[in-house]
Design a protein around this motif. Structure first.
Motif, mmCIF file in Angstrom:
data_model
loop_
_atom_site.group_PDB
_atom_site.id
_atom_site.type_symbol
_atom_site.label_atom_id
_atom_site.label_comp_id
_atom_site.label_asym_id
_atom_site.label_seq_id
_atom_site.Cartn_x
_atom_site.Cartn_y
_atom_site.Cartn_z
ATOM 1 N N SER A 63 42.956 53.969 -18.807
ATOM 2 C CA SER A 63 42.230 54.402 -19.998
ATOM 3 C C SER A 63 41.921 53.206 -20.896
ATOM 4 N N ARG A 64 42.896 52.314 -21.049
ATOM 5 C CA ARG A 64 42.680 51.111 -21.876
ATOM 6 C C ARG A 64 41.558 50.254 -21.312
ATOM 7 N N ILE A 65 41.579 50.064 -20.006
ATOM 8 C CA ILE A 65 40.556 49.239 -19.362
ATOM 9 C C ILE A 65 39.178 49.881 -19.518
ATOM 10 N N LYS A 66 39.106 51.183 -19.322
ATOM 11 C CA LYS A 66 37.829 51.894 -19.441
ATOM 12 C C LYS A 66 37.249 51.752 -20.842
ATOM 13 N N ILE A 67 38.083 51.923 -21.859
ATOM 14 C CA ILE A 67 37.625 51.800 -23.241
ATOM 15 C C ILE A 67 37.215 50.364 -23.553
ATOM 16 N N GLY A 129 34.526 38.608 -16.699
ATOM 17 C CA GLY A 129 34.777 39.423 -17.881
ATOM 18 C C GLY A 129 35.669 40.613 -17.571
ATOM 19 N N VAL A 130 35.432 41.251 -16.436
ATOM 20 C CA VAL A 130 36.255 42.390 -16.017
ATOM 21 C C VAL A 130 37.694 41.942 -15.778
ATOM 22 N N LYS A 134 41.074 43.348 -17.706
ATOM 23 C CA LYS A 134 42.262 43.835 -16.996
ATOM 24 C C LYS A 134 43.521 43.101 -17.451
ATOM 25 N N ALA A 135 43.345 41.822 -17.814
ATOM 26 C CA ALA A 135 44.486 41.024 -18.255
ATOM 27 C C ALA A 135 44.814 41.237 -19.727
ATOM 28 N N GLY A 136 44.067 42.132 -20.386
ATOM 29 C CA GLY A 136 44.360 42.450 -21.777
ATOM 30 C C GLY A 136 43.633 41.579 -22.788
ATOM 31 N N ARG A 137 42.634 40.797 -22.337
ATOM 32 C CA ARG A 137 41.881 39.956 -23.257
ATOM 33 C C ARG A 137 40.618 40.690 -23.700
ATOM 34 N N SER A 138 40.230 40.499 -24.959
ATOM 35 C CA SER A 138 39.025 41.142 -25.482
ATOM 36 C C SER A 138 37.792 40.382 -25.019
ATOM 37 N N VAL A 139 36.757 41.142 -24.658
ATOM 38 C CA VAL A 139 35.526 40.566 -24.092
ATOM 39 C C VAL A 139 34.320 41.253 -24.713
ATOM 40 N N TYR A 140 33.247 40.489 -24.902
ATOM 41 C CA TYR A 140 31.980 41.085 -25.340
ATOM 42 C C TYR A 140 30.866 40.451 -24.522
ATOM 43 N N PHE A 141 29.970 41.290 -24.003
ATOM 44 C CA PHE A 141 28.880 40.846 -23.123
ATOM 45 C C PHE A 141 27.535 41.172 -23.758
ATOM 46 N N CYS A 142 26.614 40.208 -23.747
ATOM 47 C CA CYS A 142 25.253 40.447 -24.246
ATOM 48 C C CYS A 142 24.323 39.396 -23.650
ATOM 49 N N ARG A 169 35.339 37.486 -32.803
ATOM 50 C CA ARG A 169 36.587 38.211 -32.553
ATOM 51 C C ARG A 169 37.005 38.235 -31.088
ATOM 52 N N PRO A 170 36.087 38.458 -30.147
ATOM 53 C CA PRO A 170 36.531 38.537 -28.746
ATOM 54 C C PRO A 170 37.102 37.210 -28.262
ATOM 55 N N ALA A 171 38.114 37.300 -27.412
ATOM 56 C CA ALA A 171 38.664 36.084 -26.806
ATOM 57 C C ALA A 171 37.644 35.447 -25.879
ATOM 58 N N LEU A 172 36.752 36.267 -25.291
ATOM 59 C CA LEU A 172 35.719 35.776 -24.385
ATOM 60 C C LEU A 172 34.383 36.403 -24.750
ATOM 61 N N LEU A 173 33.394 35.554 -25.015
ATOM 62 C CA LEU A 173 32.024 36.011 -25.283
ATOM 63 C C LEU A 173 31.152 35.582 -24.115
ATOM 64 N N VAL A 174 30.491 36.551 -23.492
ATOM 65 C CA VAL A 174 29.600 36.270 -22.366
ATOM 66 C C VAL A 174 28.160 36.409 -22.850
#
Length: 290
Positions: A63-67, A129-130, A134-142, A169-174
């Motif tokens: 559920s966490r991963i999906k959200i 990004g996926v 899964k590793a619990g890091r925040s990601v944003y894609f655009c 804010r995200p740890a990783l911005l794509v």
């Protein structure tokens, strides 16, 4: 056996009540089956507890991963397992798998995925990004076009710094598709402000079909492009993909020869652009003119 474990209806009912109170729906659903296995001696009491908790934890993690994927706009799921490395022999598979260990996020590095259209840049960026989600890091894609359009609208509404903070804010911005669409006037300055705000504070993955020497043309200003590359190449990993389009692999023989020959684009040039002379501007970002 049953007496020592006290598997009476009253005990089971109390466990069900507690699972409801603890909001553990998957554990509640699995309880009866686990109790039956326990009664038949298939598992021990500790194994029953372990199984019950594992079922609930798996549900919550999924559920966490999906959200997180939805919040990060990773709606089209791509994985490294689904990437055909054999179709792109120029790509170092081990290098990509090393990136998937996500050390670059902790080091706040920038990953550049460069190559012609259809060579798998967006697939790899999404897959990394996926893995981060899964590793619990925040990601944003655009895409770059979406990013600049959003920043431009925020600037018009007087909310630019608020929006830049959002993208920090995200740890990783794509940021996908750099060079595919023309950048609106002033867009390079807006992108620079974001890059400058994330510099050495957050990791990025950028995909582009254009070489770094062409970024002056992409952003409409060589000074802005130089300032961008100054930060984006400081702590960077450049992955260059050479090859034909994966999407056109099944129809290449149907394309006219003059069109087919254009399906493979020369690898982007990695020559750095000249650094501008003089002191950096006081406002923190370059102007639209030298």
């Amino acid at each position: 056996m049953n007496a020592s474990l006290d598997l009476t209806p009253n005990t089971i009912d109390r466990i069900r009540h507690d699972l409801v109170g603890l909001k553990m729906p998957r554990a509640l659903e699995a309880l009866d089956q686990i109790v039956r296995r326990l009664e038949h001696g298939e598992i021990s009491a500790l194994e029953a507890i372990d199984t019950l908790l594992s079922e609930e934890l798996t549900l919550r993690e999924n559920s966490r991963i999906k959200i997180a994927l939805r919040m990060g706009r990773l709606t089209t799921i791509k994985t490294l397992a689904g990437f055909d490395f054999s179709f792109q022999p120029s790509l170092d598979r081990d290098r990509i798998l090393t990136l998937a260990q996500l050390g670059f996020i902790a080091r706040c590095e920038v990953i550049h995925l460069l190559g012609p259209p259809g060579t798998g840049k967006s697939h790899l960026a999404t897959a990394l990004g996926v893995e981060a989600v899964k590793a619990g890091r925040s990601v944003y894609f655009c895409t770059l076009a979406e990013l600049i359009a959003t920043l431009a609208r925020a600037e018009r509404e007087g909310r630019l710094q608020e929006r830049i903070r959002f993208y920090c804010r995200p740890a990783l911005l794509v940021v996908d598709e750099i060079g595919y669409l023309p950048v609106v006037q002033g867009g390079g300055n807006l992108f620079f402000q974001l890059v400058n705000a994330r510099y050495e504070r957050g990791a990025m993955i950028l995909t582009s079909n254009r070489g770094f020497a062409e970024w002056g043309e992409v952003f409409g200003d060589p000074v802005v492009a130089t300032a961008l590359l100054d930060r984006l190449l400081h702590h960077a990993v450049v992955v260059q993909i050479e090859g034909s389009s994966y999407r056109l692999r099944e129809h290449a023989e149907l394309m006219p020869e003059h069109v087919r020959s254009k399906a493979i684009i020369a690898p982007p040039s990695l020559q750095p652009m000249p650094r501008p002379r003089g002191r950096p501007p006081k406002n923190g970002y370059p102007s639209a003119t030298p």
